[in-house]
Scaffold this motif. Structure first.
Motif, PDB file in Angstrom:
ATOM      1  N   LYS A  70      66.183  73.014  82.501  1.00 37.13           N
ATOM      2  CA  LYS A  70      67.311  72.203  81.982  1.00 37.13           C
ATOM      3  C   LYS A  70      67.744  71.532  83.544  1.00 37.13           C
ATOM      4  CE  LYS A  70      71.845  72.907  79.757  1.00 37.13           C
ATOM      5  NZ  LYS A  70      72.570  72.180  80.907  1.00 37.13           N
ATOM      6  N   GLN A  71      67.986  72.393  84.466  1.00 33.27           N
ATOM      7  CA  GLN A  71      68.137  72.129  85.711  1.00 33.27           C
ATOM      8  C   GLN A  71      67.452  70.898  86.282  1.00 33.27           C
ATOM      9  OE1 GLN A  71      68.185  74.901  88.930  1.00 33.27           O
ATOM     10  NE2 GLN A  71      69.370  73.554  90.329  1.00 33.27           N
ATOM     11  N   ILE A  72      66.289  70.767  86.071  1.00 34.03           N
ATOM     12  CA  ILE A  72      65.231  69.621  86.245  1.00 34.03           C
ATOM     13  C   ILE A  72      65.643  68.388  85.755  1.00 34.03           C
ATOM     14  CG2 ILE A  72      63.013  68.672  86.164  1.00 34.03           C
ATOM     15  CD1 ILE A  72      61.681  71.390  86.569  1.00 34.03           C
ATOM     16  N   ASN A  73      65.980  68.632  84.279  1.00 34.64           N
ATOM     17  CA  ASN A  73      66.606  67.455  83.589  1.00 34.64           C
ATOM     18  C   ASN A  73      67.768  66.820  84.132  1.00 34.64           C
ATOM     19  OD1 ASN A  73      64.548  66.743  81.706  1.00 34.64           O
ATOM     20  ND2 ASN A  73      65.074  68.471  80.271  1.00 34.64           N
ATOM     21  N   ALA A  80      61.775  63.004  84.912  1.00 33.98           N
ATOM     22  CA  ALA A  80      61.039  64.251  85.637  1.00 33.98           C
ATOM     23  C   ALA A  80      60.920  65.360  84.972  1.00 33.98           C
ATOM     24  CB  ALA A  80      62.268  64.581  86.831  1.00 33.98           C
ATOM     25  N   GLY A  81      61.656  65.815  83.850  1.00 32.79           N
ATOM     26  CA  GLY A  81      61.450  66.744  83.151  1.00 32.79           C
ATOM     27  C   GLY A  81      59.975  66.863  82.253  1.00 32.79           C
ATOM     28  N   ASP A  82      59.829  65.261  81.982  1.00 31.91           N
ATOM     29  CA  ASP A  82      58.623  65.023  81.300  1.00 31.91           C
ATOM     30  C   ASP A  82      57.371  65.364  82.151  1.00 31.91           C
ATOM     31  OD1 ASP A  82      59.777  64.559  78.972  1.00 31.91           O
ATOM     32  OD2 ASP A  82      59.704  62.202  79.134  1.00 31.91           O
ATOM     33  N   ALA A  83      57.697  64.904  83.219  1.00 31.48           N
ATOM     34  CA  ALA A  83      56.649  65.028  84.347  1.00 31.48           C
ATOM     35  C   ALA A  83      56.250  66.546  84.666  1.00 31.48           C
ATOM     36  CB  ALA A  83      56.814  64.532  85.574  1.00 31.48           C
ATOM     37  N   ALA A  84      57.338  67.153  84.521  1.00 26.16           N
ATOM     38  CA  ALA A  84      57.036  68.739  84.604  1.00 26.16           C
ATOM     39  C   ALA A  84      56.270  69.418  83.543  1.00 26.16           C
ATOM     40  CB  ALA A  84      58.448  69.464  84.882  1.00 26.16           C
ATOM     41  N   ILE A 145      59.284  68.482  93.230  1.00 26.40           N
ATOM     42  CA  ILE A 145      60.136  69.310  92.247  1.00 26.40           C
ATOM     43  C   ILE A 145      59.671  70.789  92.211  1.00 26.40           C
ATOM     44  CG2 ILE A 145      61.371  69.301  90.227  1.00 26.40           C
ATOM     45  CD1 ILE A 145      60.954  66.412  89.641  1.00 26.40           C
ATOM     46  N   PRO A 146      60.321  71.593  92.424  1.00 25.19           N
ATOM     47  CA  PRO A 146      59.998  73.137  92.302  1.00 25.19           C
ATOM     48  C   PRO A 146      59.844  73.414  90.825  1.00 25.19           C
ATOM     49  CG  PRO A 146      61.858  72.912  93.566  1.00 25.19           C
ATOM     50  CD  PRO A 146      61.774  71.533  93.133  1.00 25.19           C
ATOM     51  N   LEU A 147      58.797  74.170  90.621  1.00 27.50           N
ATOM     52  CA  LEU A 147      58.746  74.779  89.122  1.00 27.50           C
ATOM     53  C   LEU A 147      58.386  76.070  88.966  1.00 27.50           C
ATOM     54  CD1 LEU A 147      58.266  73.157  86.314  1.00 27.50           C
ATOM     55  CD2 LEU A 147      55.971  73.097  86.793  1.00 27.50           C
ATOM     56  N   ILE A 209      75.105  80.252  67.384  1.00 27.40           N
ATOM     57  CA  ILE A 209      75.928  78.948  67.648  1.00 27.40           C
ATOM     58  C   ILE A 209      76.725  79.058  69.082  1.00 27.40           C
ATOM     59  CG2 ILE A 209      75.924  78.353  65.220  1.00 27.40           C
ATOM     60  CD1 ILE A 209      78.828  79.132  65.407  1.00 27.40           C
ATOM     61  N   ASP A 210      76.945  80.290  69.571  1.00 29.41           N
ATOM     62  CA  ASP A 210      77.720  80.237  70.823  1.00 29.41           C
ATOM     63  C   ASP A 210      76.923  80.383  71.956  1.00 29.41           C
ATOM     64  OD1 ASP A 210      80.327  79.910  69.425  1.00 29.41           O
ATOM     65  OD2 ASP A 210      80.256  82.312  68.789  1.00 29.41           O
ATOM     66  N   ALA A 211      75.472  80.697  71.750  1.00 29.94           N
ATOM     67  CA  ALA A 211      74.743  80.880  72.836  1.00 29.94           C
ATOM     68  C   ALA A 211      74.582  79.688  73.993  1.00 29.94           C
ATOM     69  CB  ALA A 211      73.242  81.335  72.514  1.00 29.94           C
ATOM     70  N   GLU A 212      74.402  80.100  74.981  1.00 29.12           N
ATOM     71  CA  GLU A 212      74.324  78.927  76.120  1.00 29.12           C
ATOM     72  C   GLU A 212      73.051  78.509  76.160  1.00 29.12           C
ATOM     73  OE1 GLU A 212      75.290  77.928  80.758  1.00 29.12           O
ATOM     74  OE2 GLU A 212      75.787  79.727  79.964  1.00 29.12           O
ATOM     75  N   GLU A 213      72.632  77.290  75.836  1.00 28.03           N
ATOM     76  CA  GLU A 213      71.403  76.699  75.913  1.00 28.03           C
ATOM     77  C   GLU A 213      70.697  76.879  77.303  1.00 28.03           C
ATOM     78  OE1 GLU A 213      68.972  72.372  75.296  1.00 28.03           O
ATOM     79  OE2 GLU A 213      71.192  72.421  75.310  1.00 28.03           O
ATOM     80  N   GLY A 214      69.517  77.149  77.356  1.00 31.78           N
ATOM     81  CA  GLY A 214      68.719  77.401  78.540  1.00 31.78           C
ATOM     82  C   GLY A 214      68.935  78.717  79.089  1.00 31.78           C
ATOM     83  N   THR A 215      69.386  79.892  78.432  1.00 34.78           N
ATOM     84  CA  THR A 215      69.780  81.067  79.101  1.00 34.78           C
ATOM     85  C   THR A 215      68.339  82.074  78.750  1.00 34.78           C
ATOM     86  OG1 THR A 215      70.581  81.866  76.889  1.00 34.78           O
ATOM     87  CG2 THR A 215      72.033  81.030  78.906  1.00 34.78           C
ATOM     88  N   THR A 216      67.483  81.562  77.870  1.00 32.17           N
ATOM     89  CA  THR A 216      66.405  82.419  77.450  1.00 32.17           C
ATOM     90  C   THR A 216      65.264  81.825  77.849  1.00 32.17           C
ATOM     91  OG1 THR A 216      66.064  81.811  75.296  1.00 32.17           O
ATOM     92  CG2 THR A 216      67.742  83.718  75.697  1.00 32.17           C
TER      93      THR A 216
END
Length: 216
Positions: A70-73, A80-84, A145-147, A209-216
């Motif tokens: 998510k941070q890359i995007n 860049a996300g697509d490239a990753a 870009i770090p991965l 529905i309350d979960a933060e996206e990208g936390t898992t």
């Protein structure tokens, strides 16, 4: 004789046309079975191949998720996300091809693989190699870009549980690796430890529905 030659001459373009049509059809069918971004098999194609491998021999079942995607995007943009994703998919595909296994993109930045693995002692070495490959920086727009990635693996006795169960426990192992900063984690327990919501591990995006996206 002349009638025979005339018939052959007339049939030749028709045969060539059918040959080209057949090649086009096979190419179209192959493209439909592959993810357009990475070129890896789609989920349906992966599952068919993976289930066959699980019936034939002892395998390791892997769930691979990119860390910090998510941070890359957010920082570098969706291109860049697509490239990753494309780079990670290519590296994973290369590793799985050497292992004579099955691989697919499940969606987003999540991949799965099933590879023949008879000996338990071989898996840590292979996972270390795979993790290093996937985590190589990605060149994009003049920058590196770090991965990062987290890999969960199920490797138990043969015969294995069904693919769905094996992926669930591999997903739990992946979550464990992610919680400790990434890397890889192996489990041999075929019994899922987490409850599921709508077929997904409790806590994954989409289960709350309350979960933060990208936390898992």
């Amino acid at each position: 004789m002349s009638h025979t030659l005339t018939a052959i001459s007339a049939a030749a373009p028709l045969a060539a046309g059918w040959t080209m049509h057949g090649l086009w059809f096979r190419r179209s069918l192959d493209q439909a079975r592959r993810d357009p971004l990475t070129g890896l098999p789609t989920r349906a194609s992966f599952e068919k191949h993976a289930e066959q491998l699980l019936r034939e021999t002892r395998c390791a079942v892997l769930l691979i998720d990119l860390d910090g995607f998510k941070q890359i995007n957010d920082v570098h943009g969706h291109a860049a996300g697509d490239a990753a994703i494309r780079a990670a998919g290519g590296r994973l595909g290369t590793w799985v091809q050497v292992q004579d296994g099955a691989v697919g993109r499940l969606g987003g930045d999540e991949f799965a693989a099933v590879v023949p693995m008879r000996h338990t002692t071989d898996l840590p070495v292979e996972l270390r190699t795979l993790h290093e490959m996937v985590c190589e920086p990605v060149a994009f727009d003049g920058h590196l870009i770090p991965l990062g990635s987290s890999i969960g693996a199920y490797h138990g006795p043969f015969p294995a549980p069904g693919l769905s169960t094996a992926l669930r426990v591999a997903d739990e192992a992946m979550y464990g690796a992610k919680q400790t900063g990434g890397g890889w984690l192996i489990t041999s327990n075929p019994i899922p430890a987490y409850r599921t919501v709508n077929g997904r591990r409790d806590g994954r995006p989409g289960t709350d529905i309350d979960a933060e996206e990208g936390t898992t």
